[in-house]
Design a protein around this motif. Structure first.
Motif, PDB file in Angstrom:
ATOM      1  N   SER A  34       0.836  -1.202   0.000  1.00 37.38           N
ATOM      2  CA  SER A  34       0.000   0.000   0.000  1.00 37.38           C
ATOM      3  C   SER A  34       0.872   1.255   0.000  1.00 37.38           C
ATOM      4  CB  SER A  34      -0.912   0.012   1.223  1.00 37.38           C
ATOM      5  OG  SER A  34      -1.824  -1.062   1.160  1.00 37.38           O
ATOM      6  N   GLU A  35       1.963   1.218   0.759  1.00 32.72           N
ATOM      7  CA  GLU A  35       2.856   2.372   0.832  1.00 32.72           C
ATOM      8  C   GLU A  35       3.489   2.667  -0.519  1.00 32.72           C
ATOM      9  OE1 GLU A  35       3.012  -0.217   3.023  1.00 32.72           O
ATOM     10  OE2 GLU A  35       2.146   0.779   4.775  1.00 32.72           O
ATOM     11  N   GLU A  36       3.896   1.622  -1.240  1.00 29.83           N
ATOM     12  CA  GLU A  36       4.506   1.807  -2.554  1.00 29.83           C
ATOM     13  C   GLU A  36       3.488   2.372  -3.552  1.00 29.83           C
ATOM     14  OE1 GLU A  36       7.891  -1.705  -2.610  1.00 29.83           O
ATOM     15  OE2 GLU A  36       5.821  -2.214  -3.121  1.00 29.83           O
ATOM     16  N   ARG A  37       2.255   1.877  -3.492  1.00 28.86           N
ATOM     17  CA  ARG A  37       1.224   2.372  -4.389  1.00 28.86           C
ATOM     18  C   ARG A  37       0.911   3.835  -4.103  1.00 28.86           C
ATOM     19  NH1 ARG A  37      -3.787  -0.924  -3.896  1.00 28.86           N
ATOM     20  NH2 ARG A  37      -4.416   0.255  -5.710  1.00 28.86           N
ATOM     21  N   ILE A  38       0.814   4.195  -2.826  1.00 31.88           N
ATOM     22  CA  ILE A  38       0.526   5.582  -2.458  1.00 31.88           C
ATOM     23  C   ILE A  38       1.662   6.491  -2.896  1.00 31.88           C
ATOM     24  CG2 ILE A  38       0.265   7.155  -0.494  1.00 31.88           C
ATOM     25  CD1 ILE A  38      -1.323   4.855   0.873  1.00 31.88           C
ATOM     26  N   ALA A  40       3.746   6.051  -5.362  1.00 26.91           N
ATOM     27  CA  ALA A  40       3.711   6.179  -6.823  1.00 26.91           C
ATOM     28  C   ALA A  40       2.603   7.133  -7.254  1.00 26.91           C
ATOM     29  CB  ALA A  40       3.520   4.806  -7.458  1.00 26.91           C
ATOM     30  N   LEU A  41       1.454   7.049  -6.607  1.00 29.49           N
ATOM     31  CA  LEU A  41       0.350   7.955  -6.945  1.00 29.49           C
ATOM     32  C   LEU A  41       0.671   9.389  -6.582  1.00 29.49           C
ATOM     33  CD1 LEU A  41      -2.673   5.747  -5.850  1.00 29.49           C
ATOM     34  CD2 LEU A  41      -2.082   6.424  -8.180  1.00 29.49           C
ATOM     35  N   GLU A  42       1.323   9.595  -5.442  1.00 25.99           N
ATOM     36  CA  GLU A  42       1.701  10.954  -5.038  1.00 25.99           C
ATOM     37  C   GLU A  42       2.711  11.542  -6.018  1.00 25.99           C
ATOM     38  OE1 GLU A  42       2.991  10.297  -1.016  1.00 25.99           O
ATOM     39  OE2 GLU A  42       1.016  10.758  -0.200  1.00 25.99           O
ATOM     40  N   LYS A  43       3.654  10.727  -6.458  1.00 28.33           N
ATOM     41  CA  LYS A  43       4.654  11.193  -7.426  1.00 28.33           C
ATOM     42  C   LYS A  43       3.959  11.572  -8.739  1.00 28.33           C
ATOM     43  CE  LYS A  43       8.724   9.822  -9.994  1.00 28.33           C
ATOM     44  NZ  LYS A  43       9.450   8.705 -10.553  1.00 28.33           N
ATOM     45  N   GLU A  44       3.051  10.729  -9.191  1.00 24.17           N
ATOM     46  CA  GLU A  44       2.330  11.004 -10.430  1.00 24.17           C
ATOM     47  C   GLU A  44       1.499  12.280 -10.304  1.00 24.17           C
ATOM     48  OE1 GLU A  44      -0.899   8.878 -13.387  1.00 24.17           O
ATOM     49  OE2 GLU A  44       0.139   7.682 -11.896  1.00 24.17           O
ATOM     50  N   LEU A  45       0.883  12.495  -9.148  1.00 20.29           N
ATOM     51  CA  LEU A  45       0.100  13.701  -8.918  1.00 20.29           C
ATOM     52  C   LEU A  45       0.986  14.949  -8.962  1.00 20.29           C
ATOM     53  CD1 LEU A  45      -2.553  15.089  -8.214  1.00 20.29           C
ATOM     54  CD2 LEU A  45      -2.065  14.625  -5.800  1.00 20.29           C
ATOM     55  N   ARG A  46       2.163  14.890  -8.316  1.00 20.90           N
ATOM     56  CA  ARG A  46       3.096  16.026  -8.345  1.00 20.90           C
ATOM     57  C   ARG A  46       3.513  16.344  -9.778  1.00 20.90           C
ATOM     58  NH1 ARG A  46       5.285  13.336  -3.966  1.00 20.90           N
ATOM     59  NH2 ARG A  46       6.941  12.465  -5.233  1.00 20.90           N
ATOM     60  N   GLU A  47       3.853  15.295 -10.540  1.00 27.69           N
ATOM     61  CA  GLU A  47       4.280  15.496 -11.925  1.00 27.69           C
ATOM     62  C   GLU A  47       3.152  16.063 -12.780  1.00 27.69           C
ATOM     63  OE1 GLU A  47       5.720  11.623 -12.956  1.00 27.69           O
ATOM     64  OE2 GLU A  47       7.626  11.907 -11.918  1.00 27.69           O
ATOM     65  N   THR A  48       1.939  15.619 -12.536  1.00 26.34           N
ATOM     66  CA  THR A  48       0.793  16.126 -13.293  1.00 26.34           C
ATOM     67  C   THR A  48       0.536  17.592 -12.969  1.00 26.34           C
ATOM     68  OG1 THR A  48      -0.185  13.914 -13.320  1.00 26.34           O
ATOM     69  CG2 THR A  48      -1.661  15.759 -13.790  1.00 26.34           C
ATOM     70  N   LYS A  49       0.642  17.964 -11.699  1.00 33.93           N
ATOM     71  CA  LYS A  49       0.442  19.337 -11.300  1.00 33.93           C
ATOM     72  C   LYS A  49       1.501  20.234 -11.948  1.00 33.93           C
ATOM     73  CE  LYS A  49      -1.836  18.817  -6.821  1.00 33.93           C
ATOM     74  NZ  LYS A  49      -1.699  19.032  -5.371  1.00 33.93           N
ATOM     75  N   LEU A  50       2.752  19.767 -11.986  1.00 33.63           N
ATOM     76  CA  LEU A  50       3.809  20.528 -12.635  1.00 33.63           C
ATOM     77  C   LEU A  50       3.523  20.684 -14.129  1.00 33.63           C
ATOM     78  CD1 LEU A  50       7.009  19.074 -10.940  1.00 33.63           C
ATOM     79  CD2 LEU A  50       6.125  21.401 -10.727  1.00 33.63           C
TER      80      LEU A  50
END
Length: 58
Positions: A34-38, A40-50
């Motif tokens: 669960s920690e790895e999935r979260i 990865a999702l947080e990283k993807e969200l940061r990249e999308t916001k950028l």
């Protein structure tokens, strides 16, 4: 199990079935925690916001 060869469907032989089962058992399972999935999702969200210009680079 059915196999399609050159547009012709036929039953798989016992040897073909056992070979497919053997290959399937040799495949590594890559279940994420669960920690790895979260993370990865947080990283993807940061990249999308950028990418969308919703967040400045820090």
């Amino acid at each position: 199990m059915r196999i399609c060869e050159n547009g012709v469907y036929r039953d798989a032989t016992p040897e073909e079935i056992s070979e497919l089962e053997q290959v399937a058992t040799q495949q590594p399972t890559q279940e994420q925690t669960s920690e790895e999935r979260i993370a990865a999702l947080e990283k993807e969200l940061r990249e999308t916001k950028l990418l969308l210009g919703l967040e400045d680079t820090v």
